[in-house]
Design a protein around this motif. Structure first.
Motif, short mmCIF file in Angstrom:
data_model
loop_
_atom_site.label_atom_id
_atom_site.label_comp_id
_atom_site.label_asym_id
_atom_site.label_seq_id
_atom_site.Cartn_x
_atom_site.Cartn_y
_atom_site.Cartn_z
N SER A 53 29.54 12.94 43.77
CA SER A 53 28.09 13.20 43.75
C SER A 53 27.80 14.67 43.47
N GLY A 54 28.84 15.49 43.39
CA GLY A 54 28.65 16.91 43.12
C GLY A 54 29.61 17.72 43.98
N ILE A 55 30.15 18.79 43.40
CA ILE A 55 31.17 19.58 44.10
C ILE A 55 30.71 21.03 44.16
N GLY A 56 30.76 21.61 45.34
CA GLY A 56 30.37 23.01 45.49
C GLY A 56 31.50 23.94 45.10
N SER A 57 31.13 25.15 44.77
CA SER A 57 32.15 26.11 44.32
C SER A 57 33.08 26.50 45.46
N SER A 58 32.58 26.52 46.69
CA SER A 58 33.45 26.89 47.81
C SER A 58 34.50 25.82 48.07
N PHE A 59 34.17 24.54 47.86
CA PHE A 59 35.16 23.47 47.97
C PHE A 59 36.28 23.70 46.97
N LEU A 60 35.91 23.94 45.71
CA LEU A 60 36.90 24.12 44.66
C LEU A 60 37.74 25.37 44.91
N ASP A 61 37.10 26.43 45.37
CA ASP A 61 37.82 27.67 45.63
C ASP A 61 38.84 27.48 46.76
N GLU A 62 38.42 26.79 47.80
CA GLU A 62 39.34 26.57 48.93
C GLU A 62 40.46 25.61 48.57
N ALA A 63 40.13 24.58 47.79
CA ALA A 63 41.14 23.57 47.45
C ALA A 63 42.18 24.12 46.47
N PHE A 64 41.73 24.82 45.43
CA PHE A 64 42.65 25.24 44.37
C PHE A 64 43.05 26.71 44.51
N GLY A 65 42.07 27.59 44.73
CA GLY A 65 42.41 28.98 44.96
C GLY A 65 43.21 29.12 46.25
N GLY A 66 42.93 28.27 47.22
CA GLY A 66 43.64 28.28 48.49
C GLY A 66 45.12 27.97 48.35
N LEU A 67 45.51 27.24 47.30
CA LEU A 67 46.93 26.97 47.07
C LEU A 67 47.68 28.29 46.90
N VAL A 68 47.01 29.29 46.30
CA VAL A 68 47.63 30.60 46.09
C VAL A 68 47.46 31.46 47.35
N ARG A 69 46.22 31.50 47.85
CA ARG A 69 45.91 32.41 48.97
C ARG A 69 46.57 31.97 50.26
N ARG A 70 46.56 30.68 50.54
CA ARG A 70 46.95 30.20 51.88
C ARG A 70 48.26 29.44 51.90
N GLU A 71 48.60 28.77 50.82
CA GLU A 71 49.82 27.96 50.84
C GLU A 71 51.01 28.66 50.20
N GLY A 72 50.75 29.83 49.59
CA GLY A 72 51.87 30.62 49.08
C GLY A 72 52.36 30.24 47.69
N PHE A 73 51.66 29.37 47.01
CA PHE A 73 52.07 29.05 45.64
C PHE A 73 51.75 30.23 44.74
N LYS B 105 22.35 18.21 41.49
CA LYS B 105 21.60 18.79 40.36
C LYS B 105 22.50 19.71 39.53
N LEU B 106 23.36 20.45 40.21
CA LEU B 106 24.28 21.32 39.47
C LEU B 106 25.27 20.51 38.65
N GLN B 107 25.71 19.38 39.20
CA GLN B 107 26.62 18.53 38.43
C GLN B 107 25.91 17.94 37.22
N MET B 108 24.67 17.53 37.39
CA MET B 108 23.91 17.00 36.26
C MET B 108 23.76 18.07 35.18
N LEU B 109 23.50 19.30 35.61
CA LEU B 109 23.40 20.41 34.66
C LEU B 109 24.72 20.59 33.92
N GLY B 110 25.83 20.54 34.66
CA GLY B 110 27.15 20.70 34.03
C GLY B 110 27.43 19.58 33.04
N ILE B 111 27.04 18.37 33.38
CA ILE B 111 27.26 17.24 32.48
C ILE B 111 26.45 17.41 31.20
N MET B 112 25.20 17.84 31.34
CA MET B 112 24.35 18.00 30.16
C MET B 112 24.83 19.17 29.30
#
Lengths: 109, 192
Positions: A53-73, B105-112
């Motif tokens: 339904s939508g992903i926030g930037s902090s989720f992505l940063d913690e999930a992927f950037g965290g692999l480097v920062r926290r998990e040591g990759f 809304k941000l995802q919709m923007l990204g898709i468009m």
């Protein structure tokens, strides 16, 4: 080379949450732990970001950037072994790449 | 008549002229020569139709892309509004709902934006030109959308304990305006 594919929406949650477990459910921290488990059993993981339904930037940063920062990759290892795809929204790929590069800069600083 | 052949046949009282007339062969409707005079006119007419068709296709495509660009700009406005409300919302279920709406809304923007980039990407010839000159290859604001998402949902956006915060509003508005401007600039470069 063993490759596995996972879907963020199907294998984790259709509603990714905040950065950390303390902030709420379905956090980037929890997803990062899932990635670490998968990386133990596979050489390459492909993560499909579509279907949420939508992903926030902090989720992505913690999930992927965290692999480097926290998990040591190493950042290069993450970029090589964790492939991210999104057929619908390519801006997620930019965000994730920037997170990993930022984490690399912090690690080398 | 010109073209007649006269044969003088000697006779008892002198030469008798026999005139042989070769009549023009009547033209059949299956002969190409019947239609040859019309060919230049037909070629010009077909060329004109082809040019009109190409111009019409180009005009329709420009209109289609313009609509996509307007759609992206509309989505930017909606995302900006949703993120602003989420930052300003007091802690509680309203904020959770506003955060969820913002990410959607941000995802919709990204898709468009992704769709716009894919549908405006130029072909092989322009890719070759791009090796020698810096030309606009598509209406591409995917990077700007990623930065917009980072700015609008950066910490402590989803922290349930944070207070209502208006410090990010102006940055969000500025980024939204930058996306608007970039879409317009790239569209005009492609379709002026």
């Amino acid at each position: 080379m063993r490759e596995i594919a996972i879907s963020l929406a199907r294998d984790f949650s259709r509603h990714p949450g905040p950065r950390t477990n303390s902030q709420g459910r379905n956090s980037g921290e929890r997803f990062r732990r899932l990635l670490v488990e998968k990386l133990k059993n596979a050489d390459v993981i492909t993560v499909d970001l579509d279907g949420t339904s939508g992903i926030g930037s902090s989720f992505l940063d913690e999930a992927f950037g965290g692999l480097v920062r926290r998990e040591g990759f190493l950042a290069d290892e993450v970029l090589r072994r964790v492939r991210v795809k999104s057929e619908l929204d390519e801006s997620y790929l930019v965000t994730i790449h920037d997170s990993i590069v930022r984490a690399k800069s912090l690690a080398t600083a | 008549m010109p073209g007649d052949t006269i044969i003088n046949v000697p006779g008892p009282a002198g030469a008798y002229p026999y005139i042989i007339q070769l009549l023009a062969k009547p033209q059949e409707w299956t002969e190409p020569g019947v239609y040859a005079p019309a060919i230049p006119g037909i070629v010009v007419a077909l060329l004109g139709l082809w040019i009109a068709h190409k111009l019409s296709v180009r005009r329709d495509r420009r209109k289609e892309i313009l609509e996509l660009c307007e759609g992206v700009k509309g989505a930017v406005g909606e995302a900006e509004k949703a993120c602003t409300l989420a930052w300003l919302a007091p802690a509680g279920p309203d904020r959770l709902s506003a955060i969820h709406e913002s990410k959607s809304k941000l995802q919709m923007l990204g898709i468009m934006a992704t769709d716009l980039h894919r549908r405006t990407t130029r072909g092989f010839v322009f890719r070759v030109f791009n090796l020698f000159a810096d030309i606009v290859m598509s209406v591409n604001v995917i990077g700007e959308v990623a930065r917009f998402r980072d700015m609008a949902t950066s910490d402590p956006f989803e922290d349930p304990d944070r207070p209502s915060d208006d410090s990010h509003i102006s940055d969000i508005a500025a980024m939204a305006a930058e996306i608007h401007a970039r879409v317009n600039q790239q569209f005009n470069s492609l379709y002026r």
